[in-house]
Design a protein around this motif. Structure first.
Motif, short mmCIF file in Angstrom:
data_model
loop_
_atom_site.label_atom_id
_atom_site.label_comp_id
_atom_site.label_asym_id
_atom_site.label_seq_id
_atom_site.Cartn_x
_atom_site.Cartn_y
_atom_site.Cartn_z
N LEU A 37 0.85 -1.17 0.00
CA LEU A 37 0.00 0.00 0.00
C LEU A 37 0.90 1.24 0.00
N PRO A 38 0.37 2.40 -0.39
CA PRO A 38 1.23 3.60 -0.46
C PRO A 38 1.99 3.91 0.82
N ASP A 39 1.40 3.59 1.98
CA ASP A 39 2.05 3.91 3.25
C ASP A 39 2.61 2.69 3.97
N SER A 40 2.66 1.53 3.31
CA SER A 40 3.09 0.30 3.98
C SER A 40 4.49 0.40 4.56
N GLN A 41 5.45 0.88 3.77
CA GLN A 41 6.83 0.93 4.24
C GLN A 41 6.98 1.81 5.47
N ASP A 42 6.40 3.00 5.43
CA ASP A 42 6.49 3.92 6.57
C ASP A 42 5.82 3.33 7.80
N PRO A 158 13.15 6.32 33.10
CA PRO A 158 13.41 6.93 31.79
C PRO A 158 14.20 8.25 31.89
N ALA A 159 14.06 8.96 32.99
CA ALA A 159 14.70 10.26 33.13
C ALA A 159 16.22 10.20 33.09
N VAL A 160 16.79 9.03 33.42
CA VAL A 160 18.26 8.91 33.41
C VAL A 160 18.75 8.05 32.24
N CYS A 161 17.90 7.90 31.23
CA CYS A 161 18.28 7.08 30.07
C CYS A 161 18.15 7.87 28.77
N ALA A 162 19.06 7.61 27.85
CA ALA A 162 19.00 8.20 26.52
C ALA A 162 18.72 7.11 25.51
N ALA A 163 18.04 7.46 24.43
CA ALA A 163 17.74 6.51 23.36
C ALA A 163 18.39 6.99 22.07
N VAL A 164 18.89 6.04 21.28
CA VAL A 164 19.49 6.36 19.98
C VAL A 164 18.61 5.74 18.91
N GLU A 165 17.96 6.56 18.12
CA GLU A 165 16.96 6.11 17.15
C GLU A 165 17.11 6.80 15.80
N ASP A 166 16.53 6.16 14.77
CA ASP A 166 16.62 6.74 13.42
C ASP A 166 15.27 6.99 12.77
N SER A 167 14.27 6.16 13.05
CA SER A 167 13.01 6.23 12.32
C SER A 167 11.96 7.05 13.06
N VAL A 181 16.09 11.75 23.83
CA VAL A 181 16.20 11.13 22.51
C VAL A 181 17.34 11.73 21.69
N ILE A 182 18.16 10.83 21.16
CA ILE A 182 19.22 11.20 20.21
C ILE A 182 18.79 10.65 18.85
N ALA A 183 18.65 11.52 17.87
CA ALA A 183 18.20 11.11 16.54
C ALA A 183 19.38 11.00 15.59
N VAL A 184 19.42 9.88 14.87
CA VAL A 184 20.40 9.67 13.80
C VAL A 184 19.58 9.42 12.54
N PRO A 185 19.10 10.48 11.88
CA PRO A 185 18.19 10.31 10.75
C PRO A 185 18.78 9.44 9.64
N PRO A 190 14.24 9.24 5.88
CA PRO A 190 14.33 10.25 6.93
C PRO A 190 13.06 10.31 7.77
N PRO A 191 13.20 10.59 9.06
CA PRO A 191 12.02 10.65 9.93
C PRO A 191 11.18 11.89 9.65
N ALA A 192 9.91 11.82 10.04
CA ALA A 192 9.01 12.95 9.89
C ALA A 192 9.44 14.08 10.81
N GLU A 193 9.10 15.30 10.42
CA GLU A 193 9.53 16.46 11.19
C GLU A 193 8.98 16.44 12.61
N ASP A 194 7.74 15.98 12.78
CA ASP A 194 7.17 15.97 14.12
C ASP A 194 7.89 14.98 15.03
N ALA A 195 8.33 13.86 14.45
CA ALA A 195 9.08 12.87 15.23
C ALA A 195 10.46 13.40 15.59
N LEU A 196 11.07 14.07 14.64
CA LEU A 196 12.41 14.62 14.86
C LEU A 196 12.39 15.73 15.90
#
Length: 219
Positions: A37-42, A158-167, A181-185, A190-196
């Motif tokens: 579907l058009p949005d399946s991959q995302d 969660p307050a003392v943990c960082a996450a490394v994510e791309d999507s 959150v640490i983003a590695v787009p 590339p991730p959506a602007e709202d997620a970033l």
């Protein structure tokens, strides 16, 4: 409050498999006379095994049960990993450098069988205190379940943990769980602007996630 642990995503952060996943799943769907579907991959980026296999069976229309779809696709992915593990340049060194200073966990949408294979092949099996698949929690990303459970297994908040994510879904999941959150787009997906927007730090490559960068997150 300083960071005590770093929780890594796997696909798109340590190994570059998003394109492999898309290729394998598109090929599998096509063999059964269906199309994404058009949005399946995302939508599938970040879904648990049960969720994306149900999507392919129920919504895309592959004439197999969700359980059969999962078994078929995971078998093909494991075969691709055995042929060549697509490690992101510098990812193993980055993980090891952070392990020397922080406690580490892994929160991945990949199935347990693939997580274990990747970490064993990459020589990282002993580096992570906790490894968790979204198939082991009620809901996949973007729900916060996998991050909340990983943090709980570390005995931290969660307050003392960082996450490394791309999507997009991964970033949303970590932010919803309350981690820094640490983003590695990803360059291709590339991730959506709202997620970033939920990320405290955005870097161009995982090699920029250094112990020093993490230590500066709450200064």
């Amino acid at each position: 409050m300083s960071i005590e642990a770093v929780v890594f995503d796997l696909d798109g952060v340590i190994i570059d498999t998003e394109e492999v996943w898309e290729e394998v799943r598109r090929g599998y769907v096509a063999e059964h006379g269906r199309e994404f579907l058009p949005d399946s991959q995302d939508r599938m980026m970040g879904m648990s095994t049960g969720e994306w296999s149900a999507h392919l069976a129920d919504e895309v229309g592959v004439p197999r049960t969700a359980e059969e779809v999962a078994s078929d696709v995971l078998g093909r992915m494991a075969e691709r990993y055995r042929e060549a593990l697509p490690l992101i340049p510098g990812s193993v060194e980055t993980v090891r450098a952070l392990a020397a200073r922080y406690r580490l966990a892994l929160a991945s949408s990949s199935a347990r069988i693939l997580i274990d294979q990747v970490l064993a092949t990459a020589g990282l099996a002993e580096v992570f205190e906790v490894t968790l698949s979204t198939e082991e929690v009620p809901r996949g990303k973007p729900a916060p379940d996998v991050y909340l459970t990983a943090v709980a297994k570390l005995g931290l908040t969660p307050a003392v943990c960082a996450a490394v994510e791309d999507s997009s879904n991964g970033l949303r999941s970590a932010a919803a769980a309350g981690l820094t959150v640490i983003a590695v787009p990803h360059g291709v997906y590339p991730p959506a602007e709202d997620a970033l927007a939920g990320a405290t730090l955005v870097v161009k490559a995982v090699t920029e996630v250094t112990p020093e960068a993490v230590s500066n997150l709450h200064r």
